[in-house]
Design a protein around this motif. Structure first.
Motif, short mmCIF file in Angstrom:
data_model
loop_
_atom_site.label_atom_id
_atom_site.label_comp_id
_atom_site.label_asym_id
_atom_site.label_seq_id
_atom_site.Cartn_x
_atom_site.Cartn_y
_atom_site.Cartn_z
N VAL A 1 0.84 -1.20 0.00
CA VAL A 1 0.00 0.00 0.00
C VAL A 1 0.87 1.24 0.00
N ASP A 2 0.35 2.32 -0.57
CA ASP A 2 1.10 3.57 -0.59
C ASP A 2 0.87 4.36 0.70
N GLU A 3 1.39 5.58 0.74
CA GLU A 3 1.29 6.38 1.96
C GLU A 3 -0.14 6.78 2.29
N LYS A 4 -1.05 6.66 1.32
CA LYS A 4 -2.46 6.97 1.55
C LYS A 4 -3.28 5.73 1.89
N GLY A 5 -2.60 4.59 2.02
CA GLY A 5 -3.30 3.37 2.38
C GLY A 5 -3.96 2.67 1.22
N ARG A 6 -3.67 3.08 0.00
CA ARG A 6 -4.24 2.43 -1.18
C ARG A 6 -3.25 1.43 -1.75
#
Length: 237
Positions: A91-96
């Motif tokens: 996941v990326d820093e935005k939780g996606r």
């Protein structure tokens, strides 16, 4: 106290487990297995059970079932087992979830497999899933399959969502898995979500994929499932 002590419980794939155990017993364990079938039917659970068995988890006689309390299982679930890797989309820093599995994660497996085992002599990796490899990642995986190191096991999960290189498929022992029956899907729900509401149409919407049934059994899933059911019921036959 854990009411469901078995880890990665699985229903309906005794034949697939039997094929794997038979290969182990004969001493002819292929270095790579392709677990193929629709998403949500239990391929990841089967792969984890296979990995745990090879890494030395204490399994019940004639099956791949092991307990939550097993030290090997605890290390695997904590990501602390030195001889085990689980490769999946991060996941990326935005939780996606990221778009695909990066090629570097596959290249790292070559370095991982080249190391000496830290525990029982085996190294095991799961890729979940090969559908999420880009072209570079697929080519890196093919190179790894062409030069397999000794006492290493690679378990590939394939949802059939994307085309797979025939050369990758040909270098694996294939386990083709099908959706479960409605009764088997019900058993999974009873085992993994015993406190859910009695929403019988979930089984129809899941179409033999217990992973999808469990998501539908959640609160948000139930709302979506009920909305879909009500809409379909309002349509002419």
């Amino acid at each position: 106290m854990d009411e469901r002590p078995e880890v990665w419980p699985l229903i309906g794939y005794q034949q697939a487990e039997g094929a794997f155990l038979h290969a182990v017993e004969l001493g002819r364990l292929p270095h790579a297995w392709l677990l193929e079938g629709p998403s949500g039917i239990g391929k990841s659970s089967l792969a984890h059970r296979m990995a745990a068995y090879i890494l030395g988890a204490d399994c019940s006689s004639g099956t791949l079932a092991s307990l939550q309390s097993d030290p090997i299982i605890q290390k695997m679930k904590a990501g602390a087992h030195p001889d085990y890797r689980y490769i999946h989309r991060m996941v990326d820093e935005k939780g996606r979830k990221k778009q695909d599995i990066p090629v570097e994660a596959i290249r790292e497996l070559s370095r991982f497999f080249a190391l000496k085992s830290g525990m029982n002599g085996w190294r095991v990796a799961i890729i979940d899933s090969v559908d999420e490899l880009n072209t570079s990642g697929a080519n890196a995986l093919l190179k790894l399959l062409e030069e397999p190191p000794g006492r290493c096991l690679l378990l590939l999960i394939y949802h059939r969502k994307e085309a797979l290189l025939p050369t990758i498929r040909s270098r694996c022992r294939r386990l083709q898995l099908s959706p479960l029956s409605k009764q088997e899907t019900q058993e999974v729900l009873d085992m993994c979500a015993p406190k859910r509401g009695e929403e019988t149409h979930i089984l129809d919407l899941a179409e033999g994929r217990p992973g999808h049934a469990l998501r539908l059994a959640g609160q948000e899933g139930l709302l979506a499932a009920n909305a879909a059911h009500n809409f379909l019921s309002s349509l002419p036959n």
